[in-house]
Motif scaffolding. Sequence first.
Motif, PDB file in Angstrom:
ATOM      1  N   ASP A 436       0.853  -1.146  -0.092  1.00  0.00           N
ATOM      2  CA  ASP A 436       0.149   0.187   0.023  1.00  0.00           C
ATOM      3  C   ASP A 436       1.025   1.251   0.010  1.00  0.00           C
ATOM      4  OD1 ASP A 436      -2.737  -1.429   0.767  1.00  0.00           O
ATOM      5  OD2 ASP A 436      -1.554  -2.284   1.646  1.00  0.00           O
ATOM      6  N   ILE A 437       2.071   1.023   0.645  1.00  0.00           N
ATOM      7  CA  ILE A 437       2.952   2.410   0.756  1.00  0.00           C
ATOM      8  C   ILE A 437       4.276   1.772   0.836  1.00  0.00           C
ATOM      9  CG2 ILE A 437       3.769   4.162   2.230  1.00  0.00           C
ATOM     10  CD1 ILE A 437       0.843   4.161   3.402  1.00  0.00           C
ATOM     11  N   PHE A 438       5.269   2.567   0.210  1.00  0.00           N
ATOM     12  CA  PHE A 438       6.683   2.025   0.286  1.00  0.00           C
ATOM     13  C   PHE A 438       7.431   3.161   0.563  1.00  0.00           C
ATOM     14  CE2 PHE A 438      10.732   2.219  -2.151  1.00  0.00           C
ATOM     15  CZ  PHE A 438      11.240   1.140  -1.865  1.00  0.00           C
ATOM     16  N   ILE A 439       8.370   3.090   1.260  1.00  0.00           N
ATOM     17  CA  ILE A 439       9.362   3.955   1.870  1.00  0.00           C
ATOM     18  C   ILE A 439      10.776   3.692   1.884  1.00  0.00           C
ATOM     19  CG2 ILE A 439       8.900   3.613   4.278  1.00  0.00           C
ATOM     20  CD1 ILE A 439       9.297   6.671   4.824  1.00  0.00           C
ATOM     21  N   SER A 440      11.627   4.351   1.531  1.00  0.00           N
ATOM     22  CA  SER A 440      12.955   3.972   1.486  1.00  0.00           C
ATOM     23  C   SER A 440      14.118   5.020   2.499  1.00  0.00           C
ATOM     24  CB  SER A 440      14.022   4.086  -0.117  1.00  0.00           C
ATOM     25  OG  SER A 440      15.112   3.477   0.145  1.00  0.00           O
ATOM     26  N   ALA A 441      14.815   4.175   3.306  1.00  0.00           N
ATOM     27  CA  ALA A 441      15.638   5.076   4.184  1.00  0.00           C
ATOM     28  C   ALA A 441      16.839   6.086   3.427  1.00  0.00           C
ATOM     29  CB  ALA A 441      16.368   4.116   5.088  1.00  0.00           C
ATOM     30  N   SER A 442      17.048   5.570   2.296  1.00  0.00           N
ATOM     31  CA  SER A 442      18.076   6.333   1.572  1.00  0.00           C
ATOM     32  C   SER A 442      17.998   6.043   0.231  1.00  0.00           C
ATOM     33  CB  SER A 442      19.548   6.065   2.068  1.00  0.00           C
ATOM     34  OG  SER A 442      20.015   4.633   1.808  1.00  0.00           O
ATOM     35  N   PRO A 443      18.427   7.112  -0.616  1.00  0.00           N
ATOM     36  CA  PRO A 443      18.558   6.675  -2.084  1.00  0.00           C
ATOM     37  C   PRO A 443      19.437   5.697  -2.480  1.00  0.00           C
ATOM     38  CG  PRO A 443      18.642   9.155  -1.511  1.00  0.00           C
ATOM     39  CD  PRO A 443      19.004   8.476  -0.365  1.00  0.00           C
ATOM     40  N   GLY A 444      19.000   4.970  -3.782  1.00  0.00           N
ATOM     41  CA  GLY A 444      19.793   3.898  -4.303  1.00  0.00           C
ATOM     42  C   GLY A 444      19.097   3.424  -5.584  1.00  0.00           C
ATOM     43  N   ASN A 445      19.830   2.349  -6.065  1.00  0.00           N
ATOM     44  CA  ASN A 445      19.301   1.872  -7.160  1.00  0.00           C
ATOM     45  C   ASN A 445      17.802   1.273  -7.006  1.00  0.00           C
ATOM     46  OD1 ASN A 445      21.197   2.468  -9.035  1.00  0.00           O
ATOM     47  ND2 ASN A 445      22.525   1.131  -8.410  1.00  0.00           N
ATOM     48  N   MET A 446      17.485   0.565  -6.007  1.00  0.00           N
ATOM     49  CA  MET A 446      16.125  -0.115  -5.517  1.00  0.00           C
ATOM     50  C   MET A 446      15.176   0.835  -5.389  1.00  0.00           C
ATOM     51  SD  MET A 446      15.172  -3.133  -2.931  1.00  0.00           S
ATOM     52  CE  MET A 446      13.333  -3.538  -2.837  1.00  0.00           C
ATOM     53  N   HIS A 447      15.740   1.797  -4.484  1.00  0.00           N
ATOM     54  CA  HIS A 447      14.694   3.168  -4.327  1.00  0.00           C
ATOM     55  C   HIS A 447      14.261   3.741  -5.723  1.00  0.00           C
ATOM     56  CE1 HIS A 447      13.564   7.081  -2.860  1.00  0.00           C
ATOM     57  NE2 HIS A 447      14.305   7.681  -3.887  1.00  0.00           N
ATOM     58  N   ASN A 448      15.375   4.182  -6.605  1.00  0.00           N
ATOM     59  CA  ASN A 448      14.952   4.668  -7.670  1.00  0.00           C
ATOM     60  C   ASN A 448      14.039   3.994  -8.561  1.00  0.00           C
ATOM     61  OD1 ASN A 448      16.736   6.686  -7.159  1.00  0.00           O
ATOM     62  ND2 ASN A 448      18.467   5.892  -7.969  1.00  0.00           N
ATOM     63  N   ALA A 449      14.560   2.592  -8.677  1.00  0.00           N
ATOM     64  CA  ALA A 449      13.578   1.543  -9.578  1.00  0.00           C
ATOM     65  C   ALA A 449      12.048   1.553  -9.189  1.00  0.00           C
ATOM     66  CB  ALA A 449      13.965   0.410  -9.696  1.00  0.00           C
ATOM     67  N   LEU A 450      11.944   1.311  -7.757  1.00  0.00           N
ATOM     68  CA  LEU A 450      10.557   1.321  -7.373  1.00  0.00           C
ATOM     69  C   LEU A 450       9.846   2.691  -7.250  1.00  0.00           C
ATOM     70  CD1 LEU A 450      11.250  -1.218  -4.429  1.00  0.00           C
ATOM     71  CD2 LEU A 450       9.596  -1.307  -6.085  1.00  0.00           C
ATOM     72  N   VAL A 451      10.417   3.714  -6.944  1.00  0.00           N
ATOM     73  CA  VAL A 451       9.882   5.128  -6.939  1.00  0.00           C
ATOM     74  C   VAL A 451       9.209   5.477  -8.609  1.00  0.00           C
ATOM     75  CG1 VAL A 451      10.440   7.486  -7.308  1.00  0.00           C
ATOM     76  CG2 VAL A 451      10.968   6.174  -5.336  1.00  0.00           C
ATOM     77  N   GLY A 452       9.916   4.908  -9.442  1.00  0.00           N
ATOM     78  CA  GLY A 452       9.594   5.009 -10.811  1.00  0.00           C
ATOM     79  C   GLY A 452       8.258   4.020 -11.404  1.00  0.00           C
ATOM     80  N   HIS A 453       8.460   2.717 -10.699  1.00  0.00           N
ATOM     81  CA  HIS A 453       7.644   1.701 -11.238  1.00  0.00           C
ATOM     82  C   HIS A 453       6.242   1.977 -10.494  1.00  0.00           C
ATOM     83  CE1 HIS A 453       7.479  -2.826 -12.429  1.00  0.00           C
ATOM     84  NE2 HIS A 453       6.258  -2.104 -12.532  1.00  0.00           N
ATOM     85  N   ARG A 454       6.314   2.490  -9.196  1.00  0.00           N
ATOM     86  CA  ARG A 454       4.931   2.655  -8.581  1.00  0.00           C
ATOM     87  C   ARG A 454       4.428   3.824  -8.932  1.00  0.00           C
ATOM     88  NH1 ARG A 454       4.218  -0.065  -3.832  1.00  0.00           N
ATOM     89  NH2 ARG A 454       3.040   1.832  -2.736  1.00  0.00           N
TER      90      ARG A 454
END
Length: 519
Positions: A436-454
């Motif tokens: 339902d919600i996604f949050i990342s503690a720091s930027p990185g490749n997984m953060h970037n990929a999921l931010v865009g996909h979501r």
Amino acid sequence: MSGGSSFRQSKQSRGRSVFPHPLQFGAILLILLPNFFPSLFSPLGRSYLSLFSEWIAPRPMHLHLLNGALQHPSSAEQESDLWSPLPNQGRKPCAAQNNPSLPKKSLGYIQVFLDGGLNQQRMGICDAVAVAKILNATLIIPYLDINAVWQDSSSFEDIFDIDHFIQTLRDDVSIIKELPSDFSWSTRGYYATGIRETRIKTAPVHASATWYLENVLPVMQSHGIVAVAPFSHRLTFDGLPSDIQHLRCKVNFQALVYVPHIRTLGDLIVSRLRSSPSMDGTSTSMYQRGNDKPGVGKYVVLHLRFDKDMAAHSACDFGGGKAEKLALAKYRQVLWQGRVVKSQFTDEELRNEGRCPLTPEEIGLLLTALGFNNSTRLYLASYKVYGGEARISTLRDLFPLMEDKRSLASPEELAGVEGKASLLAAVDYHVSMQSDIFISASPGNMHNALVGHRAFKNLKTIRPNLRLLGKLFVNESMEWSEFRQAVLHGHRNRQGQLQIRKTNQSIYTYPAPDCMCPA
């Protein structure tokens, strides 16, 4: 399925022992080792000493805020608003609206060798398809290099559904699983043993389509094949025809699908997360319980990127005291030989600039200020937390229903992915995309990929304001109520609101407008 976490300490380990406390034992070793084992203090040996810092439990860095967070739970109104889905934002996916046009004859074969972790490789795969289209080349299924950190030898077909990949793109690009026998010599090992005419190793970062046509196409036409390595980040995000941009979107959001056993395991974990834990430790379906309270049947994924490499490279203070600072400094020196620019600044300077990743304690305080509470189902997507249980104990105090892969799936269910970092990361990615919600503690490749996909699917994603939080956390006189108000105000527009990509920004992090058309 039990809601208990594998991180929890056993009762037996809490009992008294006749042996020295680990802290005492570690201190004794630190005193005696230089005399008996001087080789440990060589450049190579120093890396091992960083292990001692994990024996020293990091102190809570923000105890005054932690007490406030534990004493002042969020209101029902705040919870309801937090869990509400995003409204329609005026754009819809249009990755499939390009008109496929596969030329009758390919001009040659192209190979790419991708380094990095799973999500960096994912972006490289998308770029490889785009470059093959630009060159009118036949793409060999990309080769995934063994990552130096994760040591995972998983291949493309171990992670992604290769038949779905080829079938989805069949009208766009010619893709084959293996080279024809005439080119069987063109292997990773072949290119690693000397300079080869068919290898391009000078591709600039963010190279243009023109660069590929002028520098890569002639080699491919002369030899029938060309290999590009290194390849990651070797295609520009700007100045490309719209059909090439649409193709990148199609690869990322449609063609790249995980293999069935990863999806099945991910779906199993999701179903258990959406069950509500009972008082007896079992889980019951939210529908059986008939509970319509905010957050019931929902879960949030926290990508807690807090491994030792990240901690050392950030050069920030994480509450482990002088021993931890020394251990990380030595580790940093061994790995990067003093080339970490951040180490020249003080912790306060780094935090004021938003250059420190959030600790588990700090991400817990952020989540609590936003409105999550001790009834929130929190899924921890992480490889290994630097400092172990001691580092995440404060986060667990705030979120006792925190889970991860190993607390929600049995060893038998995890057998197909255990010990394989890329497959474990793929499971986390799948679970994150269903959350339902996604949050990342720091930027990185997984953060970037999921931010865009979501963003592509209009799903809620909270992006921490690290600059704001850095300034709040260094203010030791701030009360909980003031902190919570500042957090809420500073994150009003950081909860999934669609952002239009700017020049030089990644199409995989900001899919609009290239992948998303007006609704």
